[in-house]
Design a protein around this motif. Sequence first.
Motif, mmCIF file in Angstrom:
data_model
loop_
_atom_site.group_PDB
_atom_site.id
_atom_site.type_symbol
_atom_site.label_atom_id
_atom_site.label_comp_id
_atom_site.label_asym_id
_atom_site.label_seq_id
_atom_site.Cartn_x
_atom_site.Cartn_y
_atom_site.Cartn_z
ATOM 1 N N GLU A 112 0.827 -1.211 0.000
ATOM 2 C CA GLU A 112 0.000 0.000 0.000
ATOM 3 C C GLU A 112 0.860 1.260 0.000
ATOM 4 O OE1 GLU A 112 -3.331 0.805 0.076
ATOM 5 O OE2 GLU A 112 -3.942 -1.255 -0.280
ATOM 6 N N THR A 113 2.072 1.156 0.580
ATOM 7 C CA THR A 113 2.902 2.351 0.690
ATOM 8 C C THR A 113 4.103 2.296 -0.246
ATOM 9 O OG1 THR A 113 4.022 1.315 2.567
ATOM 10 C CG2 THR A 113 2.240 2.861 3.059
ATOM 11 N N GLY A 114 3.998 1.506 -1.310
ATOM 12 C CA GLY A 114 5.018 1.512 -2.357
ATOM 13 C C GLY A 114 6.382 1.015 -1.927
ATOM 14 N N ARG A 115 6.438 0.312 -0.800
ATOM 15 C CA ARG A 115 7.742 -0.141 -0.310
ATOM 16 C C ARG A 115 8.037 -1.521 -0.874
ATOM 17 N NH1 ARG A 115 5.600 2.449 4.534
ATOM 18 N NH2 ARG A 115 7.111 3.906 5.394
ATOM 19 N N TYR A 143 0.799 -5.464 -10.257
ATOM 20 C CA TYR A 143 0.420 -4.321 -9.437
ATOM 21 C C TYR A 143 1.546 -3.293 -9.402
ATOM 22 C CZ TYR A 143 0.016 -1.492 -5.207
ATOM 23 O OH TYR A 143 0.010 -0.448 -4.323
ATOM 24 N N HIS A 146 1.630 -1.427 -12.486
ATOM 25 C CA HIS A 146 0.512 -0.479 -12.518
ATOM 26 C C HIS A 146 0.879 0.808 -11.787
ATOM 27 C CE1 HIS A 146 -3.229 1.481 -11.304
ATOM 28 N NE2 HIS A 146 -2.832 1.333 -10.062
ATOM 29 N N VAL A 147 1.417 0.677 -10.577
ATOM 30 C CA VAL A 147 1.764 1.874 -9.809
ATOM 31 C C VAL A 147 2.834 2.680 -10.530
ATOM 32 C CG1 VAL A 147 2.611 2.784 -7.635
ATOM 33 C CG2 VAL A 147 1.187 0.753 -7.639
ATOM 34 N N VAL A 150 1.315 4.709 -13.445
ATOM 35 C CA VAL A 150 0.561 5.945 -13.184
ATOM 36 C C VAL A 150 1.458 7.020 -12.588
ATOM 37 C CG1 VAL A 150 -1.619 4.725 -12.871
ATOM 38 C CG2 VAL A 150 -0.256 5.298 -10.870
ATOM 39 N N THR A 151 2.682 6.625 -12.216
ATOM 40 C CA THR A 151 3.587 7.574 -11.584
ATOM 41 C C THR A 151 4.635 8.116 -12.539
ATOM 42 O OG1 THR A 151 3.351 6.262 -9.575
ATOM 43 C CG2 THR A 151 5.080 7.931 -9.574
ATOM 44 N N TYR A 152 5.162 7.254 -13.382
ATOM 45 C CA TYR A 152 6.294 7.608 -14.223
ATOM 46 C C TYR A 152 5.938 7.667 -15.697
ATOM 47 C CZ TYR A 152 9.506 6.524 -10.345
ATOM 48 O OH TYR A 152 10.180 6.500 -9.151
ATOM 49 N N ARG B 454 10.759 8.262 -3.434
ATOM 50 C CA ARG B 454 10.081 7.539 -4.521
ATOM 51 C C ARG B 454 8.911 6.729 -3.988
ATOM 52 N NH1 ARG B 454 12.779 7.596 -9.586
ATOM 53 N NH2 ARG B 454 15.004 8.134 -9.438
ATOM 54 N N THR B 455 9.129 6.068 -2.830
ATOM 55 C CA THR B 455 8.022 5.265 -2.281
ATOM 56 C C THR B 455 6.881 6.174 -1.830
ATOM 57 O OG1 THR B 455 8.858 5.183 -0.005
ATOM 58 C CG2 THR B 455 9.584 3.450 -1.480
ATOM 59 N N LEU B 457 6.034 9.032 -3.121
ATOM 60 C CA LEU B 457 5.323 9.503 -4.315
ATOM 61 C C LEU B 457 4.441 8.410 -4.892
ATOM 62 C CD1 LEU B 457 8.170 11.595 -5.961
ATOM 63 C CD2 LEU B 457 6.095 12.459 -4.879
ATOM 64 N N MET B 458 4.919 7.168 -4.848
ATOM 65 C CA MET B 458 4.084 6.066 -5.346
ATOM 66 C C MET B 458 2.888 5.855 -4.432
ATOM 67 S SD MET B 458 6.384 3.204 -7.243
ATOM 68 C CE MET B 458 7.622 2.912 -6.004
ATOM 69 N N THR B 459 3.078 6.025 -3.133
ATOM 70 C CA THR B 459 1.960 5.921 -2.189
ATOM 71 C C THR B 459 0.916 6.972 -2.523
ATOM 72 O OG1 THR B 459 3.554 5.276 -0.489
ATOM 73 C CG2 THR B 459 1.327 5.809 0.233
ATOM 74 N N LYS B 461 0.294 8.360 -5.347
ATOM 75 C CA LYS B 461 -0.423 7.957 -6.558
ATOM 76 C C LYS B 461 -1.413 6.845 -6.260
ATOM 77 C CE LYS B 461 0.874 10.118 -10.351
ATOM 78 N NZ LYS B 461 -0.073 10.612 -11.342
ATOM 79 N N HIS B 462 -0.965 5.850 -5.540
ATOM 80 C CA HIS B 462 -1.836 4.697 -5.270
ATOM 81 C C HIS B 462 -3.056 5.113 -4.455
ATOM 82 C CE1 HIS B 462 -3.334 0.848 -4.067
ATOM 83 N NE2 HIS B 462 -2.993 1.024 -2.820
ATOM 84 N N PHE B 481 0.871 14.619 -10.523
ATOM 85 C CA PHE B 481 2.217 14.768 -11.072
ATOM 86 C C PHE B 481 2.586 13.530 -11.870
ATOM 87 C CE2 PHE B 481 4.466 11.612 -8.615
ATOM 88 C CZ PHE B 481 3.632 11.431 -7.528
#
Lengths: 229, 523
Positions: A112-115, A143, A146-147, A150-152, B454-455, B457-459, B461-462, B481
């Motif tokens: 959930e937190t992109g880690r 997944y 996907h993240v 939408v980010t890069y 980076r994490t 920023l991805m959070t 977005k998610h 962004f």
Amino acid sequence: MGREREREVQQYTVEQLVAVNPYNPDILPDLENYVNDQVSSKTYSLAANLCLLRLYQFEPDRMSTQIVSRILVKALMAMPAPDFSLCLFLIPERVQMEEQFKTLIVLSHYLETGRFRQFWDEAAKNRHIVEAVPGFEQEIQAYAIHVLSVTYQKVPRAVLAEAINIEGLSLDKFLEHNVANSGWILEKSHGRGQLIVLPRNEFNHPELKKNTADGVPLEHITRIFPILG
Amino acid sequence: MASFDYEDAPANSAAPASSQSHEVLGYDPNFVPDSVKSFAVHLYRHIREKNVYEIHQMYETSFQTLSERLFKDTPWPSVDAVAHYVDNDHVFCLLYREMWFRHLYARLSPTLKQRIDSWDNYCSLFQVVLHGVVNMQLPNQWLWDMVDEFVYQFQSFCQYRAKMKNKTDQEIALLREYDQAWNVYGVLNYLQALVEKSMIIQILEQEKEGLEQFTANDGYDYDGGSNVLKVLGYFSMVGLLRVHCLLGDYHTGLKCLLPIDISQQGVYTSVIGSHITAIYHYGFANLMLRRYVEAIREFNKILLYIYKTKQYHQKSPQYEQILKKNEQMYALLAICLSLCPQVKLVDETVNSQLREKYGEKMIRMQRYDDEAFAIYDELFSYACPKFITPSAPSFEEPLVNYNQDAYRLQLKLFLYEVKQQQLLSGVRTFLKVYSTISLGKLANYMEVDEPTLRTILMTYKHKTHAVDGDGKITSNADVDFYIDDDTIHVMESKPAKRYGDYFLRQVVKLEGVINDLDRIKLD
């Protein structure tokens, strides 16, 4: 061929049950079988799994923590959909305190937190949980992509590698595959390695964003009809 | 109808009659004041003659007036005492008992036996309706109240049952014996049965093709039939949404409401209680599903509606409930807007009310420190539904109170979600100030290293991209962004100048000026 047909009929029956007669303790065994089915055939049904979790809520003595664990892993694989949270809302707190569920919650938290790095590390320490469900790795990688998408617009190779947990030659092959099939483009970044150009979508390309209409509601215009008339 | 000799009850006979009463009860359930006899007789006649308007008047007004005057803190006369005035009509007696219990719950505290009896009454009433033998037309208000009260009494029972600590042996024995009363399966299956037997989903579908007139007729049947099953089925969809929210199953709850198009008027808006209940739970479910923009939209609409119309409901028995739900929805709106800031979605009137009630708190919530979490906790606890544990208690273990368990779980998971979004507010602040910024620089400002940034920023977005039921992704972010290698490019959805509104105002203004000019007489 015969077994496949059988499974088709069984799936149809369970989905029908959930739609037509969901508040019925007798379908609990069917729903449990269906979870195992979803695991082995790499399919997924949120509605059926929520139905089962509800029944467990109504009759806690019949809860199977193994089945619940599988439901949660399947829900993780459904990300970015919030299915994992939806399932947790229905699982009693004392059950969530058990070791295997605490681990799954930690895994969910990382995703959930992109880690992603921490996620793959933790997943590696708990292979027995995640390897119990075929397709887990691929779904999480999907997944992650996907993240990233939408980010890069352009993502450095190292970032991608960490997110999907693939390196070296395997990563090269993976990139090749996506260049051929998913519209990825490889670029050279200024001396720092590869850049992967991800497909354009409305979330990483502002010009593709649909216009929020600056419309005026009709009722407002009607206020000035007397003037215009 | 035989007339009975009865002394006129004195105007203020709120005090129970002394000699005939059971000392235990403190009132005489068989004493029927004249006004009640008259009420029953007239209501019975109107129901038989299908005079919906008169039924509504008696139900809304007369019943309340009599309750206020004669039954402030005692129950109404028992149904047995009233039955012979109404030909012992079975269905009327079920309806009378339904009102009787509702009055009891509102004014007094029901005993366990009374709770069980009320359940039995609902079962009998719904069974009669489901068998399709009912020929009445009842006002939508009453039919909504039945479903609403049914779910309310279920919720109340679950809360009551979960407080095992001080239960007497008698109560425990009763609970064990009548384990079917207010059983969660029973409640859900009755609501489901009403939805199915009424074919309401198919009716609403066919309405879109112009093959049915259900909504156009407000649910009433003008072909000599009955509206009861259809409208109960319709309101049961809202009832199911409510029950599922109480269980924590937001996804299924929303599915139950799906056949009702809440972007339009409908039978659900014909009764303000049903309108508010539907939207309150719809909004809450969307909040828990992280679909903040959707929740904000609907809360905004209903709060504006309540603002404009609540004066018309001042005398109604629902007024207090309307006000309570109004306040709760402002709290939920404050939560949504703190998690998902939006400028364009809230009407000016609602916004100013919101600032007044929660302006201070919203500023503190967006700081995401310990104080902020405390405020999220406070608002959530104030505004959330009364969650229940649906399973029967274990009678073996040491008896404990577990009525707070369900609420504590939902709160815990909600706060967990809030914590995960902790760093997003900081990101947003920076994004609003720059049009491009390098990752290195932003990492510096935010005092984190680049990989961590980076994490984060991805959070962002998610968390700001909600997934709807069909898997479609929508961005909820007001500041967005994209990253190109190691540079962040900010895409601000500019609050577009509202040209339309501007021109409208100027048109009106100019008209005013021209009118003034016309009035000036030049010599």
